[in-house]
Design an enzyme around this catalytic site. Structure first.
Site, mmCIF file in Angstrom:
data_model
loop_
_atom_site.group_PDB
_atom_site.id
_atom_site.type_symbol
_atom_site.label_atom_id
_atom_site.label_comp_id
_atom_site.label_asym_id
_atom_site.label_seq_id
_atom_site.Cartn_x
_atom_site.Cartn_y
_atom_site.Cartn_z
ATOM 1 N N HIS A 1 -29.828 35.746 -12.174
ATOM 2 C CA HIS A 1 -31.180 35.506 -12.685
ATOM 3 C C HIS A 1 -31.214 34.392 -13.719
ATOM 4 O O HIS A 1 -32.238 34.180 -14.376
ATOM 5 C CB HIS A 1 -31.755 36.784 -13.295
ATOM 6 C CG HIS A 1 -32.134 37.786 -12.265
ATOM 7 N ND1 HIS A 1 -33.309 37.733 -11.554
ATOM 8 C CD2 HIS A 1 -31.461 38.861 -11.787
ATOM 9 C CE1 HIS A 1 -33.365 38.733 -10.695
ATOM 10 N NE2 HIS A 1 -32.250 39.435 -10.819
ATOM 11 N N SER B 1 -30.673 42.461 -14.811
ATOM 12 C CA SER B 1 -31.753 42.205 -13.856
ATOM 13 C C SER B 1 -32.916 43.175 -13.958
ATOM 14 O O SER B 1 -34.012 42.847 -13.536
ATOM 15 C CB SER B 1 -31.189 42.167 -12.440
ATOM 16 O OG SER B 1 -30.429 43.323 -12.181
ATOM 17 N N LYS C 1 -32.687 33.262 -5.430
ATOM 18 C CA LYS C 1 -33.688 33.560 -6.455
ATOM 19 C C LYS C 1 -34.385 32.257 -6.839
ATOM 20 O O LYS C 1 -35.159 31.741 -6.050
ATOM 21 C CB LYS C 1 -33.026 34.308 -7.602
ATOM 22 C CG LYS C 1 -32.669 35.733 -7.114
ATOM 23 C CD LYS C 1 -31.863 36.563 -8.052
ATOM 24 C CE LYS C 1 -31.711 37.969 -7.441
ATOM 25 N NZ LYS C 1 -30.507 38.670 -7.866
HETATM 26 C C1 PLP Z 1 -29.687 39.632 -7.059
HETATM 27 C C2 PLP Z 1 -28.426 39.860 -7.781
HETATM 28 C C3 PLP Z 1 -27.197 39.844 -7.118
HETATM 29 C C4 PLP Z 1 -27.108 39.772 -5.634
HETATM 30 O O1 PLP Z 1 -27.415 38.509 -5.155
HETATM 31 P P1 PLP Z 1 -27.903 38.372 -3.647
HETATM 32 O O2 PLP Z 1 -27.696 36.943 -3.340
HETATM 33 O O3 PLP Z 1 -29.324 38.797 -3.608
HETATM 34 O O4 PLP Z 1 -27.016 39.271 -2.840
HETATM 35 C C5 PLP Z 1 -26.050 39.950 -7.862
HETATM 36 N N1 PLP Z 1 -26.091 40.102 -9.201
HETATM 37 C C6 PLP Z 1 -27.261 40.160 -9.866
HETATM 38 C C7 PLP Z 1 -27.247 40.321 -11.350
HETATM 39 C C8 PLP Z 1 -28.460 40.047 -9.182
HETATM 40 O O5 PLP Z 1 -29.611 40.117 -9.835
#
Ligand code: PLP
Length: 385
Positions: free
Chosen positions: A205, A177, A236
């Site tokens: 992502h 990320s 996202k």
């Molecule tokens: C954003 C993210 C999460 C967490 O997800 P949320 O729904 O925002 O809690 C977990 N793993 C990765 C790789 C992320 O980028």
């Protein structure tokens, strides 16, 4: 007590590591209002601009009118409502898997997966650059945790070869990320098969971003293996909130019976589920969204690379620009904001020491003009600092 806290805040300030919120006025979008003016937003994970899509909002509003504002209880008590069941079925179809289960966030889903699937006798193999939620999940699992160098297949194989644990679990982000790089999932899948390890892929992502139809990393790599456990997020590219695990039915059944981050928390509100389901419909019906996201990504990277900036091998719409020093990157970020371009700087401990970076994320809704303006501003800000 409060003195200790003040001291710690001062220490963080001195290191350039004190954090604070920036308030966005109005909805997410390629251009937002902040501090009384319009700025170009280039650090949201709303990749497809679905958070403010009229049909997504309509679905959320209608769901609220029909089912109310809250689920009122946890899933296993009385919080499982039609929108939860419908969304799980929608995700099951979209991902082409045996079963899907909702979680309240990706963070929760990762905690649930490792604390349910690993026990004290298990060994978890975790990429060093995995998301913080996986790091925390490893701790909570109480398993033996072995970290391997980022995307290093040989290191992973050496570790698997010597492992004596009966339960072995490999867990990796598909898209890292903070770097925007991809895990070598074909090779990791082969290793999992060869060494009898479970494989968990965090597609936070990748969901709605990778693959011809936005299914995620397995579609991107053409991997078909029903044993792979996939975690995807709804907050996202899917423009809503929450997360899911897509896996074999038995894995989902075990999570339902044992995962504490599912059992001991209130279920997602109906509106959130309905919004995510609509977002999936839109992604399936309008392939131009993905196309524009990737066109914008290519354009920004090309501009930055031509100017000699280091975009750190990114191969996704996450575009980091290496700055190195935490204070320097925050200055660059602030100078960009002065010019009306909002891109956050990312500092340790989110990224390793000495690798602070600007981290741009593209949206399908950015215009070519937006991209060019941002690129010019980034290049200028790096040249001045
Ligand atoms: C954003 C993210 C999460 C967490 O997800 P949320 O729904 O925002 O809690 C977990 N793993 C990765 C790789 C992320 O980028």
């Amino acid at each position: 007590m409060i003195e200790n806290i003040r001291e710690e805040l001062a220490r963080l300030e001195g290191l350039g590591l004190r954090r604070s919120f920036k308030v966005i006025v109005g909805p997410q979008g390629p251009v937002v209002r902040m501090d009384g003016r319009e700025v170009l937003l280039m650090c949201s994970n709303d990749y497809l601009n679905l958070a403010n899509h009229p049909l997504v909002k309509k679905a959320a509003i209608e769901a609220t009118e029909r089912w109310g504002a809250s689920a009122g209880a946890s899933r296993l008590v009385s919080g499982t409502m039609e929108p939860h069941a419908m969304l799980e079925e929608r995700i099951r179809q979209f991902k082409g898997v045996e079963a899907a289960l909702l979680f309240n966030s990706g963070y929760n889903a990762n905690l649930a997966l490792l604390s349910t699937l690993a026990d004290r006798t298990a060994e978890v193999f975790s990429d060093r650059l995995n998301h913080a939620s996986i790091v925390d999940a490893c701790v909570l699992s109480r398993a033996k945790v072995t970290r391997y160098a980022n995307r290093d297949i040989d290191a992973l194989e050496r570790l698997l070869k010597t492992s004596k644990a009966r339960t072995r679990i490999i867990i990796t982000d598909s898209v890292f990320s903070m770097d925007g790089t991809l895990a070598p999932l074909r090779e990791i899948t082969s290793l999992a098969e060869r060494y009898g390890a479970m494989l968990i892929v965090d597609d936070a992502h990748a969901t709605g971003v990778l693959g011809n139809t936005g299914q995620g990393s397995l579609e991107h790599f053409g991997i078909k293996n029903p044993d792979i456990i996939q975690m995807g997020t709804l907050g996202k590219a899917l423009g809503s909130f929450g997360a899911f695990v897509a896996a074999r039915k038995e894995v989902i059944d075990l999570l339902i019976s044992k995962a504490r981050p599912l059992i001991y928390t209130t279920a997602l509100p109906p509106s959130v589920c309905a919004a995510a389901a609509k977002a999936i419909d839109i992604i399936e019906e309008d392939p131009s969204l993905l196309k524009r996201l990737w066109q914008n990504t290519g354009r920004l990277k090309e501009r930055l690379s031509l100017a000699g900036l280091d975009t750190m091998e990114s191969s996704t719409p996450i575009v980091p620009v290496l700055a190195g020093d935490a204070k320097k990157v925050m200055k660059i970020s602030a100078s960009l904001l002065d010019k009306g371009v909002f891109i956050q700087g990312i500092r340790p401990p989110t990224v390793p020491d000495g690798t602070a970076r600007l981290r741009a994320t593209l949206s399908a809704a950015h215009s070519t003009d937006d991209i060019d303006r941002a690129a010019a501003a980034i290049i200028e800000a790096f040249n001045v600092q």
